[in-house]
Design an enzyme around this catalytic site. Structure first.
Site, PDB file in Angstrom:
ATOM      1  CG  PHE A  79      76.861   0.332 -11.382  1.00 34.75           C
ATOM      2  CD1 PHE A  79      77.369  -0.356 -12.468  1.00 34.75           C
ATOM      3  CD2 PHE A  79      76.907   1.727 -11.406  1.00 34.75           C
ATOM      4  CE1 PHE A  79      77.918   0.316 -13.549  1.00 34.75           C
ATOM      5  CE2 PHE A  79      77.465   2.402 -12.466  1.00 34.75           C
ATOM      6  CZ  PHE A  79      77.965   1.701 -13.554  1.00 34.75           C
ATOM      7  CE  LYS A  80      78.790  -7.139  -3.957  1.00 33.07           C
ATOM      8  NZ  LYS A  80      78.997  -6.276  -2.801  1.00 33.07           N
ATOM      9  CE1 TYR A  81      75.576   2.827  -7.821  1.00 34.99           C
ATOM     10  CE2 TYR A  81      74.006   1.042  -7.575  1.00 34.99           C
ATOM     11  CZ  TYR A  81      74.463   2.145  -8.265  1.00 34.99           C
ATOM     12  OH  TYR A  81      73.819   2.563  -9.399  1.00 34.99           O
ATOM     13  CD  GLU A  88      81.857  -3.548  -2.361  1.00 38.91           C
ATOM     14  OE1 GLU A  88      80.867  -4.306  -2.531  1.00 38.91           O
ATOM     15  OE2 GLU A  88      82.428  -3.429  -1.281  1.00 38.91           O
TER      16      GLU A  88
END
Length: 825
Positions: A421-423, A589
């Protein structure tokens, strides 16, 4: 192409008798209303007389003598010699920084004749042919006029080769003749007072500097305003103002360490009376300055040197200077350490030294340790003597943009990877070590190395708990994303929630927004660096050393801790596709895709695709590699990546936008020249609230907007109505990238005659987590442009510089002030 000659000055203004403070009108932009200073604030002493030059428009000596004004010299403490017990290095100590060993400053006044910048030999020769001993300076401390001489030379060229040569020869001279001045000289060239992670700010208002110029010149504020309107640069105004002044009492020449020390003193002035204390130091500096020193000292005080000496150039020059620092040149490097110069292989020697110093700097970005180590033993074993260390942030590794999952599989081939996950939070580099008292020492740094430890007391409390429950843990450096969460459910919250937290000196009892530290990499563990290990090894150590602390918990005052959610490539492409959709649904994102094991270059892969000669999975500070690939949700449609751009100008709006600035001129950051380069106009994506706030921030009465091109920017064919001071970063997205005859962004990189621009640009948000130096670069734009070739949509075509003034969509008007914030990349 040369810049405007730095020696040009504004035409002399006819001298007038100085008016009283109440008679002086307000000066717009830089020259604001000067603060009131009490006369005779210090003990009386010998007065200094300042009179107009007899060359000023035919003013007779009789009239000139009638214009004499008295300045209390004693009040300005012109003697540069500090009391015997004083130690300027204590300024670092008061900022909780160990003073660099090489900076031994003695500010004793010099008795020899003053050297002007014009007295030195040229610095733009080829370094191998340059003789530092031929320069006329022979004092232990480097004269500030020598540094000024270099700045004048830098301002007269845009050639990167010439800039490197000038810097190399300057630094080589200082190493040879004034080694104790090397550290302050590098900081002054860098337009900084210390490493990025040390919060040292001058905090000088424009009124202090303008009042000092009035004080030393005897000119009225109205006269200074006319000069400023002509030149647009405070340094030029100060130079012209003082060129009409001659002093009857000589001043000790300025030295590089003394100027640097004075700037540190200004940064330490706090509390009641700080303004007067700063004024006193500035007055003292400008009174002692002469010729071009006045111009560049003023620009330094304004923190805008306007020369092309950027970090890469300084590191390159520093490496070459030490390559040339041989025993025969009276270098500070120990004679038994320095090696004879191999002039036949000098290019290879340069390349090796540059690689070494840049490698050391990205892992340990502090000249406070690098320069003393270089002066002590030169380039030999520098990496071992200045290693990765807890408490000194390394430059973060960056991800390369990709357009689709198909492109990711094509780049990584059949090699295993992990999708994470790209937080949408704030990237944080966390340093912690166990102290002898048992209380851990913790530092938290932002993406661009700013110390934000005091912003997250709940994270500090979490780490104290980690150390209390881990007997085998002594130190670590980990990479993470701090994300706002719902403390009850653990659900991820929008970035705007995190942006609502106070930025410094936060009390843990006042924390209203709960956060979770999502760790994704480990660079250092128990006194051992891990950068050379594969991502698989680093991730295994991360997960075996730390344990998740998920919501809900009894102690709600502490932050939560977890590992980034991930999906492995072995689960199949369909699982990765579902994982991407899940990331979007959970307000992320997109994805970060990371190679688990390094793939060495081989002849077959090199022939098939030059971009994938090797696939590293090591941690590479300050590098975008093929080992880390990012896939944002925005990439799926439209342009392959968003851009981080700098607003540098605007036009007057039309119709209902007449009261605002619209469109806005946006630029990329060119690290080669150290200035923004114009990209495109933008008028889409802004809300009325944002337009109003932008007009207030960039009003003509502010320090951020001017009708003249005051700030150094490459504008190309754009001619905005007003110019903005480059100081903030916006995120931008568009349909695609196209060639443009107006834009000069990436000129010569994609086309020999055209730059690149963005079609249908749309504002996304303000990136408060970024500085202008971390905005997107022309090379980054070219990479995206190359990726989109062959994938043109019906919107394709060449940008002829025209901009469609599209109506703002209803959704745009629903944006609120919270859209002014943005997460980490």
């Amino acid at each position: 192409m040369k810049k405007r000659a730095s020696s040009s000055s504004v035409s002399p203004i006819k001298n007038k008798r100085v008016k009283t403070q109440s008679e002086q009108p307000r000066i717009d932009h830089f020259f604001g209303s000067p603060s009131k200073v009490k006369a005779g604030a210090a003990s009386s002493g010998s007065p200094q007389f300042i009179e107009g030059s007899s060359s000023s428009k035919g003013v007779s000596s009789k009239n000139a003598s009638s214009q004499m004004e008295v300045i209390d010299v004693d009040a300005l403490e012109l003697d540069q010699t500090p009391p015997p017990a004083s130690n300027p290095l204590k300024q670092r100590a008061e900022l909780d920084v160990e003073p660099p060993k090489s900076l031994v400053i003695s500010s004793a006044a010099h008795s020899e004749n003053r050297l002007l910048s014009t007295d030195f030999l040229p610095l733009d020769s080829v370094p191998i042919d340059y003789d530092p001993d031929a320069q006329p300076s022979n004092t232990p401390l480097a004269p500030y006029s020598l540094l000024t001489h270099a700045l004048v030379s830098l301002s007269e060229t845009r050639s990167r080769i010439a800039i490197i040569n000038i810097l190399t020869n300057l630094l080589r001279t200082i190493i040879s003749k004034h080694p104790s001045s090397l550290l302050p000289a590098v900081y002054l060239l860098s337009n900084s007072l210390g490493p990025q992670f040390i919060p040292i700010e001058l905090g000088l208002g424009s009124s202090i500097i303008s009042h000092s110029i009035q004080q030393i010149s005897g000119l009225t504020s109205a006269a200074l305003k006319r000069m400023y309107n002509t030149s647009g640069d405070p340094g030029d105004v100060a130079f012209a103002a003082k060129s009409n002044v001659r002093t009857l009492i000589p001043h000790s020449p300025l030295t590089v360490p003394y100027v640097y020390e004075s700037l540190l003193k200004i940064s330490r002035c706090k509390g009641q009376g700080a303004g007067k204390a700063k004024q006193k130091i500035v007055d003292k500096l400008l009174l002692a300055a002469s010729g071009e020193e006045v111009r560049y000292l003023t620009r330094t005080l304004c923190q805008n040197l306007r020369v092309g000496a950027v970090r890469t150039s300084i590191l390159t020059a520093l490496a070459r200077a030490f390559v040339l620092a041989t025993p025969g040149h009276n270098t500070a490097v120990e004679p038994n350490i320095a090696k004879p110069l191999d002039t036949e292989n000098i290019t290879e020697e340069y390349k090796k030294a540059e690689g070494l110093i840049k490698q050391v700097y990205v892992k340990h970005p502090s000249y406070d340790q690098i320069i003393p180590a270089l002066l002590e033993k030169g380039l030999d074993s520098l990496a071992e003597r200045v290693p990765l260390a807890v408490g000194i942030p390394l430059l973060p590794m960056l991800g390369s943009p990709t357009r689709s999952l198909d492109e990711i599989y094509d780049r990584l081939r059949d090699n295993q990877f992990s999708a994470e996950f790209k937080y949408d939070g704030q990237r944080a580099q966390i340093h912690a070590s166990r102290t002898p008292s048992g209380i851990p020492a913790v530092k938290i740094f932002s993406r661009h190395l700013e110390d934000m430890t005091s912003k997250y007391p709940d994270v500090i409390g979490l780490l104290e708990l980690v150390f209390a429950t881990s007997d085998n843990l002594s130190s670590f450096i980990l990479d993470a994303e701090i994300v706002a969460i719902d403390p009850t459910t653990g659900e991820i919250q929008p970035f705007q929630k995190l942006a609502g937290r106070a930025r410094k000196d936060v009390n843990i009892r006042d924390v209203q927004v709960a956060v979770c530290v999502y760790a994704f990499d480990l660079m250092y563990l128990n006194e051992k660096p891990l950068l050379e290990r594969t991502f698989r090894e680093r991730r295994d150590l991360l997960r075996s050393t730390f344990s998740p602390r998920k919501a809900p918990q009894e102690d709600s005052n502490l932050a939560y801790f977890d590992f980034v959610e991930s999906c492995e490539s072995e689960e199949g492409k369909s699982s990765i596709e579902e994982f991407l959709l899940k990331a979007v649904e959970q307000r992320c994102e997109g994805l970060m895709v990371k190679l688990l094991d390094s793939v060495p270059a081989d002849e077959t892969s090199a022939k098939r695709n030059s971009r994938t000669k090797s696939l590293p999975s090591t941690y590479e500070p300050d590098v975008r590699t093929s080992g880390w690939l990012k896939l944002k949700r925005d990439y799926i449609d439209g342009m392959s990546d968003s851009l981080d751009v700098i607003p540098i100008g605007a036009w007057h709006g039309n119709g209902r936008k007449a009261q605002w600035w619209s469109p806005v001129l946006l630029a990329l950051w060119n690290p080669e020249t150290g200035r923004p380069v114009a990209l495109c106009k933008c008028m889409s994506g802004f809300s009325d609230v944002f337009y109003t706030a932008m007009r207030a921030k960039y009003s003509l009465d502010s320090d951020f907007c001017s009708k003249q091109p005051v700030w150094e920017c490459d504008l190309g064919g754009f001619k905005p109505d007003v110019y903005f001071k480059p100081h903030e970063v916006w995120e931008l997205r568009g349909a695609d990238i196209t060639e443009s005859p107006v834009s000069v962004a990436a000129l010569g990189m994609a086309s020999s005659t055209r730059g690149l621009s963005l079609r249908f640009p749309r504002f996304i948000r303000v990136r408060e987590d970024k500085s202008i130096e971390t905005a997107s670069s022309p090379s980054f734009l070219v990479d995206i442009w190359k990726n989109q070739q062959g994938k043109k949509t019906s919107l394709g075509g060449k940008d002829e510089g025209e901009l469609l003034d599209a109506e703002i969509e209803e959704s745009d008007l629903e944006l609120s002030e919270s859209d002014d914030f943005g997460g980490a990349d």
